[in-house]
Structures are given as C-alpha cells and as structure tokens.
Design a protein around this motif. Structure first.
Motif, mmCIF file in Angstrom:
data_model
loop_
_atom_site.group_PDB
_atom_site.id
_atom_site.type_symbol
_atom_site.label_atom_id
_atom_site.label_comp_id
_atom_site.label_asym_id
_atom_site.label_seq_id
_atom_site.Cartn_x
_atom_site.Cartn_y
_atom_site.Cartn_z
ATOM 1 N N ILE A 87 0.834 -1.099 0.008
ATOM 2 C CA ILE A 87 -0.008 0.075 0.053
ATOM 3 C C ILE A 87 0.800 1.187 0.154
ATOM 4 O O ILE A 87 1.632 1.375 0.862
ATOM 5 C CB ILE A 87 -1.054 -0.096 1.169
ATOM 6 C CG1 ILE A 87 -2.019 -1.083 1.103
ATOM 7 C CG2 ILE A 87 -1.852 1.248 1.225
ATOM 8 C CD1 ILE A 87 -2.728 -1.269 2.228
ATOM 9 N N LYS A 88 0.604 2.067 -0.967
ATOM 10 C CA LYS A 88 1.155 3.427 -1.098
ATOM 11 C C LYS A 88 0.262 4.493 -0.448
ATOM 12 O O LYS A 88 -0.841 4.418 -1.019
ATOM 13 C CB LYS A 88 1.678 3.745 -2.422
ATOM 14 C CG LYS A 88 2.740 2.823 -3.190
ATOM 15 C CD LYS A 88 3.979 2.454 -2.673
ATOM 16 C CE LYS A 88 4.695 1.662 -3.363
ATOM 17 N NZ LYS A 88 5.888 0.671 -2.660
ATOM 18 N N LEU A 89 0.934 5.320 0.329
ATOM 19 C CA LEU A 89 -0.143 6.469 0.718
ATOM 20 C C LEU A 89 0.276 7.764 0.470
ATOM 21 O O LEU A 89 1.479 8.200 0.161
ATOM 22 C CB LEU A 89 -0.023 6.392 2.406
ATOM 23 C CG LEU A 89 -0.168 5.149 2.920
ATOM 24 C CD1 LEU A 89 -0.012 4.852 4.610
ATOM 25 C CD2 LEU A 89 -1.826 4.808 2.895
ATOM 26 N N ALA A 90 -0.525 8.628 0.111
ATOM 27 C CA ALA A 90 -0.677 10.201 -0.073
ATOM 28 C C ALA A 90 -1.229 10.681 0.979
ATOM 29 O O ALA A 90 -2.358 10.654 1.220
ATOM 30 C CB ALA A 90 -1.106 10.453 -1.484
ATOM 31 N N GLN A 91 -0.542 11.749 1.720
ATOM 32 C CA GLN A 91 -1.074 12.466 2.672
ATOM 33 C C GLN A 91 -0.828 13.996 2.377
ATOM 34 O O GLN A 91 0.322 14.345 1.910
ATOM 35 C CB GLN A 91 -0.554 12.258 3.987
ATOM 36 C CG GLN A 91 -0.964 12.993 5.274
ATOM 37 C CD GLN A 91 -0.097 12.346 6.623
ATOM 38 O OE1 GLN A 91 -0.540 11.413 6.869
ATOM 39 N NE2 GLN A 91 0.499 13.333 7.312
ATOM 40 N N THR A 92 -1.834 14.775 2.738
ATOM 41 C CA THR A 92 -1.969 16.307 2.443
ATOM 42 C C THR A 92 -2.502 16.943 3.829
ATOM 43 O O THR A 92 -3.481 16.638 4.297
ATOM 44 C CB THR A 92 -2.764 16.645 1.275
ATOM 45 O OG1 THR A 92 -2.506 16.076 0.257
ATOM 46 C CG2 THR A 92 -2.685 18.273 1.057
ATOM 47 N N GLY A 144 -4.654 6.063 0.158
ATOM 48 C CA GLY A 144 -3.812 4.827 -0.284
ATOM 49 C C GLY A 144 -4.425 3.962 -1.253
ATOM 50 O O GLY A 144 -5.667 3.710 -1.360
ATOM 51 N N ALA A 145 -3.457 3.484 -2.023
ATOM 52 C CA ALA A 145 -3.701 2.345 -2.861
ATOM 53 C C ALA A 145 -2.767 1.141 -2.769
ATOM 54 O O ALA A 145 -1.738 1.511 -2.780
ATOM 55 C CB ALA A 145 -4.093 3.294 -4.139
ATOM 56 N N GLY A 146 -3.095 0.196 -3.129
ATOM 57 C CA GLY A 146 -2.285 -0.891 -3.011
ATOM 58 C C GLY A 146 -2.608 -1.837 -4.302
ATOM 59 O O GLY A 146 -3.140 -1.420 -5.197
ATOM 60 N N ASP A 147 -1.881 -3.170 -4.377
ATOM 61 C CA ASP A 147 -2.165 -3.988 -5.486
ATOM 62 C C ASP A 147 -3.386 -4.431 -5.804
ATOM 63 O O ASP A 147 -4.071 -4.495 -4.404
ATOM 64 C CB ASP A 147 -1.320 -5.260 -5.478
ATOM 65 C CG ASP A 147 0.195 -4.922 -5.748
ATOM 66 O OD1 ASP A 147 0.527 -3.844 -6.192
ATOM 67 O OD2 ASP A 147 1.093 -5.740 -5.436
ATOM 68 N N GLY A 148 -4.125 -4.606 -6.736
ATOM 69 C CA GLY A 148 -5.758 -4.988 -6.970
ATOM 70 C C GLY A 148 -6.349 -3.590 -6.413
ATOM 71 O O GLY A 148 -6.017 -2.814 -7.154
#
Length: 185
Positions: free
Chosen positions: A81-86, A114-118
């Motif tokens: 899971i990759k996360l982007a935080q603002t 956040g988003a991961g595989d699938g």
C-alpha cells in the motif's frame, strides 16, 4: 481571522518584517503507526515517507505565523500500500540567537489516500500537530528536526471484493528531518 488581526497588531512593525516563505524537502527517519486506540508497540507498523511543503506567513525579526502546507508520500513496511497525505495547519514560529528557530503547527485539515495492488484502497481524515526546531546555515538554508503526531479518523479500507471496512482511529508519530529554504519578501 480575529486571531490573525490580533497577532498582526501585537507584532512589532519594522522594516525587517514581511511576508515569509519557507519551501522544504523532508524525509521521515522514524515512524510508527499504531493500529488502534488501544494498541501497543507490538501492534505497530513501520512507515517510511518523503515529503515537500511550504510555510507561508508573516515574519517579524523574532516571531512569525501563517499557514503550513505539507504533502507526503509513504510506504508501509511489508505492505504494497502506497499512501499520499496532505495536511494544512496554522504555525507559530520563534527565532532566537540569530540562527535558531522553533515552531509548532496545529493541523486544521488533512487527508490520507492509499492504494495497493489490486483494488485495495484506504481513505482517512487527518488531524494532529507538529513540533520542530532548526538551525540556519546561511540566510536561505536551514536544517530542521520535527516531531509529527497524526490521528487518522473516519478510516475506510476497501478490499478487492468491494467490501468497505470502517476501522478504529489510527495514530502515527514521525520523526522528520528536513532541509528548508526560508526567505522574506
């Protein structure tokens, strides 16, 4: 708004006061996320993150205030899971000794996506604070160390089967080192 007007009247007006800009690049050197309100360190996960941000505000010779805007991308260790935080907050900064500064930021708003595989997805609201200090090495270069404390609420985790799971609030503590480029207009 009333607080902003009050601070502007209390700050000394001088030719050295003005608009303050401080762009920065940051790296999280230590981060732990607790998986729930009653979690222990055994339930935590390591997170690494890289970020950019800017402080925009008013600065007198020793006191400054304004908005602190930060964007970070993170990776949870042992996860895809990759996360982007603002985050956006209000800061108060104090300069002393000619080359040192300390500040505190109260977060007004923030989001985590956040988003991961699938089809894995994660969303949350972010609240919290930042406390930091640093040292100017030249008039437009500073090295900083900051403690960031976040609470992620209204957390929704969606899995590959389109099942939405609401989870307990999470809390995260980060120790962040940054290089910033402060200047006044």
């Amino acid at each position: 708004m009333k607080i902003l007007v009050l601070l502007m009247t209390l700050l000394p007006m001088s030719a050295l006061a003005g608009i303050y800009l401080e762009p920065m690049l940051s790296y999280s050197i230590s981060s732990k996320t607790l998986l729930g309100a009653e979690s222990s360190d055994d339930d935590s996960q390591d997170i690494s993150s890289v970020g950019t941000g800017i402080k925009i505000g008013y600065q007198s010779p020793s006191l400054g205030f304004g908005a602190d805007i930060d964007v970070a991308t993170s990776t949870i260790t042992d996860s895809d899971i990759k996360l982007a935080q603002t985050t956006t907050g209000a800061y108060l900064l104090y300069r002393f000794g000619g080359q040192y500064h300390v500040w505190g930021t109260y977060l007004i708003s923030g989001s985590l996506v956040g988003a991961g595989d699938g089809d894995q997805a994660l969303t949350a609201d972010v609240s919290g604070y930042k406390l930091g200090g640093g040292m100017y090495f030249m008039s437009h270069l500073a090295l900083n160390l900051e403690l960031q404390s976040f609470t992620y609420s209204d957390l929704v985790y969606t899995t590959t089967a389109d099942i939405e799971n609401e989870r307990d609030d999470l809390s995260e503590r980060r120790l962040v080192v940054s290089v910033s480029f402060p200047f006044e207009l």
